[in-house]
Motif scaffolding. Structure first.
Motif, PDB file in Angstrom:
ATOM      1  N   GLY A 458      -6.394  -1.350 -15.753  1.00 47.69           N
ATOM      2  CA  GLY A 458      -5.520  -0.789 -14.775  1.00 47.69           C
ATOM      3  C   GLY A 458      -5.839   0.605 -14.546  1.00 47.69           C
ATOM      4  N   ARG A 459      -5.414   1.449 -13.722  1.00 49.05           N
ATOM      5  CA  ARG A 459      -5.506   2.817 -13.712  1.00 49.05           C
ATOM      6  C   ARG A 459      -4.368   3.541 -13.835  1.00 49.05           C
ATOM      7  NH1 ARG A 459      -9.932   4.090  -9.921  1.00 49.05           N
ATOM      8  NH2 ARG A 459      -9.866   6.271  -9.559  1.00 49.05           N
ATOM      9  N   GLY A 474       0.727   3.300 -17.277  1.00 46.29           N
ATOM     10  CA  GLY A 474      -0.527   2.763 -16.298  1.00 46.29           C
ATOM     11  C   GLY A 474      -0.008   1.307 -16.164  1.00 46.29           C
ATOM     12  N   GLU A 475      -0.484   0.223 -15.432  1.00 40.15           N
ATOM     13  CA  GLU A 475       0.083  -0.883 -15.376  1.00 40.15           C
ATOM     14  C   GLU A 475      -1.207  -1.574 -16.178  1.00 40.15           C
ATOM     15  OE1 GLU A 475       0.158  -3.257 -11.599  1.00 40.15           O
ATOM     16  OE2 GLU A 475       0.884  -4.781 -12.455  1.00 40.15           O
ATOM     17  N   ASP A 476      -0.607  -2.648 -16.730  1.00 44.63           N
ATOM     18  CA  ASP A 476      -1.627  -3.692 -17.097  1.00 44.63           C
ATOM     19  C   ASP A 476      -1.522  -4.542 -16.335  1.00 44.63           C
ATOM     20  OD1 ASP A 476      -2.852  -5.728 -18.532  1.00 44.63           O
ATOM     21  OD2 ASP A 476      -2.488  -5.118 -20.591  1.00 44.63           O
ATOM     22  N   THR A 477      -2.618  -4.728 -15.477  1.00 41.69           N
ATOM     23  CA  THR A 477      -2.598  -5.551 -14.379  1.00 41.69           C
ATOM     24  C   THR A 477      -2.745  -6.831 -14.853  1.00 41.69           C
ATOM     25  OG1 THR A 477      -4.689  -5.189 -14.017  1.00 41.69           O
ATOM     26  CG2 THR A 477      -3.473  -3.812 -12.646  1.00 41.69           C
ATOM     27  N   PRO A 482       4.187  -2.580 -16.028  1.00 39.15           N
ATOM     28  CA  PRO A 482       3.907  -0.960 -16.182  1.00 39.15           C
ATOM     29  C   PRO A 482       3.726  -0.942 -17.879  1.00 39.15           C
ATOM     30  CG  PRO A 482       5.884  -1.520 -14.633  1.00 39.15           C
ATOM     31  CD  PRO A 482       5.424  -2.749 -15.101  1.00 39.15           C
TER      32      PRO A 482
END
Lengths: 660, 288, 188
Positions: A458-459, A474-477, A482
């Motif tokens: 994630g960004r 950040g998001e842990d996609t 988040p």
């Protein structure tokens, strides 16, 4: 009387599958001047070429048209074929029946008609071709390498080892470039300095290499084999012929608090300085801007203590003129300014640093002696967040491309952190982990498995302070949530970008660059180290992001190209150049500014008009510089410039054959 | 300087002190405000949630009114300002959209009138003018300048100096003698219109984050330029027992204090969280 | 565990819907590379049932049911934080607007009270040209069945002159009514 032969190639089924090749040959037989026409399955094959040679001899051909693939593919081949049969190689025309016809149209009547039209145009043109002859120019067997990083050092060493004089120009006081700033190198964790400094010493001691540090290329004129280069040697205010590099001046210099560029401002230097202890040459320069002698007129401590009397405050910049036959451009790169990501707080929060800062922090000869500490309070960080793709793959704030090296150096940083700081935990925010390279994926695997790096896809959206920590959001996609990390230190993997003055360099040397200001190779696959200017070659990141192994390979490739050029005493020139008819040239010189190669200059000629001698100005083409692009012929208002091989007469004949 | 004034619905009700203080401050700075006659609502979020063209037509009507006056227009409310500015931008870049909007309006729209926020307007008069007009510098008052969303985003259209860490409001407050603190939530969202729906808990959470952030940075007050932010921060601030809530001011209120007006004149008594006490501590409540 | 989502059918059924979202929003759903920067910075994300990023993922795959039937599209506050930080310059709030409009058209409103608020807001503007905050709040509380929500705050506001008892009059109201009427007339 013209006697033209036409050869229609099937290209297996590439052309014959779509175009009725027999019909094209048949049609060619009735075209003006054609005495012979045939078709053949593979014209470029040995028997195909033999067939052409036989026809030239038997039919006494004065011109040849080959209907085949693009001339970019086989024109050179066929020129050699006709030449070996005794015909001037420029009495050949290639009609492109593949890329321009069979590949782009369906199998139908109209496609064959188009093929016939293309052949008719080529026949009309070849009837007006004249024999052209290559010229020869002498080659100055000395090379210039611009940039003293690992790319420039490698290129210079390879050329010099082949026995040719090489001048290596570096803008900074020492060679070494970015690689000198690095701690370890991936994926082997070799110490960067340990593998670089021997090469720096080798190149400086090589009897064929002239090292010009603290120097900048100001002007390049001329053409392949014959460049004239002006180099400005910046005043060091130290006479390096006297200086022994004892270092006493630096010890005594009272201006000690200047942020060191080499140490990314994490360390300090004096006003008289060398960038780093292993600098080559290991002799100091005076930074005028910070020197008390220059600022206030008082001081002179360095001159007082120098045992050799080498300090010279009166020294001036000097200009050196070089004659070289080839140029290797290896000017390196800059790093993207992460302050443009205001949400990451770089520049606002001292513990948000870049990867290059981290290299200096972890380096045992760096400002902290290799102890990783936070810039703010010099405490050892435990939880360190690495953010990848800062500027890379971001059209909104940065650059569209992938910087290629960040995934690997971030994995390296994670490993170095875990090695240096017991109990430290590296967290890496990534987009995709790109590890294409020998041993690279395994290296990344070690970072996670052996060294406990946590990778989060994630960004990061924002970094902000909470107490003495930095909160990274950040998001842990992969989790779909988040996430937040309370970090002690944040390291940004900022993008590799072209040097700020890359466009200027390209313009002054005379070659092209892309939208990102990386230098453009002549062909992305088949001519990756050449530029579109003959005799100018590229090495290293100035051409595009790459790692050290690729840089070294490209530098050696550029050197090989230079050595190949120097292996001949003379060079054949392209005869398809512009030609001015001085009788009708009005001397308006509109052609001069449109020439991308600076090949046109005014010239004064003497004429007799009505029995009186007069002199007037006309345009004149330097055939060595002219690349035959034809821009001047279009700009010429009186139509007095012709491109040999593409004269107005020839092109109009083609148009007429196509349209009338 | 003369400029058309678009108060927007909030400044006639819950944001009335912003209207009062804004008018006074403009007068002090020789900015003549002419209220748009017959102005109507900009449609706020509810319009763009519903339909893109309707969301442009409602603000466009007010822009057309300013056109008629031949004046640029200022909107103190950040939400109104945002809708007006975004509308002007979209209509300038899409002739087809502009035609559709003109059809809905039933009147021509030229786009001549430029839109300015009140912050931008005061900034354009200059920090020096603010400094000179200041009778009692707000010395020692630590404030967290809060911009929220709508003054800075979308950045491509509103063109703030820095969408993540803007400085315009900080500089104005500093010119009046206050001490703006460095804090990381200047442009975080307060929850906007969700305060009125049944998602008030979201707003309470976001407001708490802002207040904590401002307090951690050492601020004694939060300063806004938006009636929605103000009412959220002022009415949805939940305070632990025994703790003092953080007063929330409009920037025009503090400028008014600096310029010598009384707290009462500026409507500061209308806050939910008492804003007069802090001023009284500094001895700034009365007019000078 | 539920069966896997079959993607070719999802796309066959959903492609037209995705194009409609793209048309209404002026955005390209393929621009998103799922980095999650939107979600990480979203002030409302904690209260949403799916991450804002996932809305775009649903659209990229043509999953219309998932894209419409969630609270996320209704909880987007249009704060534009995601737009400011998106590396691919996707205007996600515009996509949320488009999805809400389609959801209303199809009668698939997951957050009915949020929608009710917007409807009452616009109805108020339509009626009087300007918004009457008191009537909006009263109407909302009445219709959403929470009569006394925030009732404690009302007297103070009232006493401080922050609530108007009588709605403001503006002669612009007639013109606003016409705008709404013309807008309604051109709806398909």
């Amino acid at each position: 009387m013209k006697r033209i032969g036409v050869f229609i190639c099937w290209c297996g089924s590439n052309i014959a599958g779509t175009v009725d090749v027999e019909k094209v040959a048949e049609a060619a037989r009735s075209m003006p001047g054609v005495v012979y026409a045939t078709d053949y399955k593979y014209t470029c094959s040995e028997p195909g070429q033999q067939m052409i040679k036989d026809a030239i001899r038997e039919q006494h051909l004065t011109g040849v048209v080959i209907g085949s693939c693009s001339p970019r593919m086989h024109e050179k081949t066929f020129r050699k074929t006709v030449e070996s049969a005794g015909l001037n190689p420029y009495l050949l025309e290639v009609a492109n029946l593949r890329e321009h016809c069979s590949w782009v149209h369906p199998r139908e009547e109209a496609t064959t008609r188009k093929a016939i039209d293309l052949v008719r145009a080529a026949v009309a043109k070849v009837a007006r071709n004249h024999p052209l002859h290559q010229g020869h120019i002498p080659v100055e067997k000395r090379a210039l390498v611009i940039g003293g990083g690992i790319a420039g050092i490698q290129a210079a060493l390879d050329i010099a080892e082949s026995g040719y004089e090489t001048v290596l120009v570096e803008r900074e006081p020492s060679i070494g470039g970015r690689m000198a700033q690095l701690d370890k190198t991936f994926p082997t964790l070799d110490c960067s300095a340990c593998i670089l400094t021997p090469k720096m010493v080798d190149v400086s001691r090589h009897d064929k290499v002239t090292l010009l540090t603290y120097s900048e290329v100001e002007k390049v004129e001329g053409y392949i084999g014959n460049f004239t280069v002006t180099v400005r040697r910046k005043a060091a205010y130290v006479d390096h012929s006297k200086c022994t590099g004892c270092g006493l001046c630096m010890e005594k210099c009272p201006a000690k608090k200047i942020p060191s560029e080499f140490e990314m401002s994490l360390g300090r230097r004096t006003a008289i300085y060398r960038p780093f202890p292993q600098a080559v040459p290991n002799k100091p320069v005076i930074d005028r801007e910070h020197c008390l002698k220059f600022k206030t007129g008082k001081c002179g401590v360095c001159a007082h203590f120098c045992p050799r009397g080498a300090i010279d405050y009166e020294q001036q910049d000097q200009r050196v003129t070089l004659h070289v036959g080839a140029i290797v451009v290896a000017t390196g790169y800059d790093l993207f300014d992460p302050a443009l990501y205001s949400e990451y707080g770089y520049g606002r929060y001292p513990d948000v640093i870049t990867g290059l800062h981290f290299e200096r922090l972890v380096n045992s000869s760096g400002p902290t002696g290799g102890h990783i500490v936070r810039p703010s309070d010099h405490k050892e960080p435990k939880n360190v967040v690495f953010i990848q793709c800062v500027g890379s793959r971001d059209e909104a704030k940065g650059v569209s491309y992938c910087s290629k090296i960040c995934c690997m150096y971030t994995a390296k940083h994670a490993i170095l952190l875990a090695e240096h700081v017991p109990g430290a935990h590296p967290y890496v925010f990534y987009m995709d982990v790109r590890t294409a390279g020998k041993g690279y994926e395994e290296f990344y695997k070690r970072a996670t498995e052996e060294f406990g790096a946590t990778y989060i896809r994630g960004r990061v959206s924002k970094v902000y302070p909470r107490g003495d920590k930095l909160v990274v959001r950040g998001e842990d996609t992969l989790l779909g949530k988040p996430v937040e990390i309370e970090a002690d230190l944040v390291v940004l993997a900022n993008a590799v970008v072209a040097r700020h003055d890359a466009a200027e360099v390209a313009r002054s040397v005379g070659f092209s660059y892309d939208g990102h200001h990386f230098f453009t190779e002549a062909h992305p696959k088949l001519a990756p180290v050449e530029t579109n200017t003959a005799g100018v070659f590229l090495a290293g990141v100035c051409q595009g992001p790459k790692d050290i192994p690729e840089t070294v390979a490209q530098a050696s490739a550029a050197a090989a190209k230079v050595v190949a050029l120097f292996s001949k005493d003379q060079m054949a020139t392209n005869p398809m150049t512009a030609q001015v008819d001085p009788a009708c040239c009005a001397g308006c010189m509109l052609c001069e500014p449109v020439c991308p190669y600076h090949a046109i200059r005014p010239e004064t000629i003497q004429e007799r008009v009505g029995g009186k001698a007069i002199s007037r100005q006309v345009a004149s083409v330097n055939e060595g510089l002219c690349q035959g692009c034809g821009a001047c012929t279009a700009a010429c208002r009186t139509g007095c410039i012709d491109l040999k091989g593409y004269t107005h007469q020839q092109i109009l004949a083609e148009v007429e054959a196509l349209c009338l | 300087m003369k400029i058309a004034y678009y108060p927007g619905c909030s400044l006639h009700s819950t944001g009335i002190e912003y209207d009062l203080s804004g008018r006074r401050v403009c007068q002090d700075l020789d900015i003549e405000l002419q209220e748009l006659p017959d102005w109507t609502c900009c449609g706020a979020s509810s319009a763009h949630v519903t339909d893109h063209v309707l969301a442009l037509a409602l603000p466009a009507r007010n822009l057309a009114l300013a056109d008629d006056l031949g004046l640029d227009v200022t909107a103190p409310c950040a939400a109104c300002y945002n809708r007006l500015q975004v509308t002007r931008h979209e209509l300038a870049h899409d002739p087809k959209l502009r035609q559709e909007v003109e059809e809905l309006l039933g009147r021509p729209y030229t786009g001549r009138a430029a839109v300015r926020s009140l912050v931008d307007l005061v900034a354009s008069v200059g920090e020096e003018a603010v400094r000179q007009r200041t009778r009692r510098p707000l010395r020692g008052l630590k404030v967290a300048a809060y911009y929220g969303c709508l003054l800075v985003r979308p950045a491509g259209i509103l063109q703030p100096d820095d969408p993540e860490n803007p400085q315009g409001l900080d500089r104005i407050l500093a010119a009046a003698g206050a001490e703006p603190v460095e804090w990381p939530f200047k442009t975080e969202c307060c929850g906007a219109s969700f305060a009125l729906t049944d998602h008030t808990e979201v707003v309470t959470r976001l407001v708490a984050q802002l207040v904590d952030g401002a307090q951690a940075a050492g601020a004694e007050a939060i300063v806004t330029a938006c009636p929605l932010c103000h009412s959220n921060l002022d009415m949805r601030q939940e305070t632990a027992p025994g703790a003092t809530p953080l007063p929330v001011y409009y920037f025009t209120e503090l400028l008014g204090i600096a310029f010598g007006h009384s707290a009462a004149e500026l409507g500061i008594g209308k806050h939910s969280i008492d804003g007069t006490q802090l001023l009284a501590q500094h001895g700034w409540s009365q007019a000078v | 565990m539920s069966a896997a989502t079959e993607l070719t059918r999802a796309w066959a059924n959903g492609a037209g819907f995705v194009r409609e979202v793209e048309r209404l929003s002026g955005q390209k759903v393929a621009s998103c590379y799922q980095c999650g920067k939107c979600t990480a910075g979203c002030p409302m994300a904690a209260d949403m049932d799916v991450a804002p990023r996932q809305i775009l993922r649903f659209l990229q795959l043509g999953l219309q049911e998932e894209a419409l039937n969630n609270s996320t599209i209704w909880l987007c506050a249009s704060c534009m934080t995601c737009v400011a930080r998106c590396p691919r310059e996707v205007d996600l709030p515009r996509i949320m607007d488009a999805l809400r409009q389609i959801a209303v058209r199809r009668g698939r409103v997951k957050e009915r009270r949020v929608y009710l608020f917007h409807r009452l807001f616009l109805a108020g503007v339509r009626r009087g040209g300007r918004l009457d905050e008191l009537r909006l709040v009263l109407g909302y509380n009445l219709r959403s069945g929470q009569l006394f929500k925030d009732a404690a705050k009302a007297p103070a506001l009232f006493l401080k002159g922050k609530i108007r008892v009588l709605p403001e009059k503006t002669s612009g109201a007639a013109e606003v009514q016409q705008i709404f009427a013309r807008w309604e007339a051109r709806k398909p």
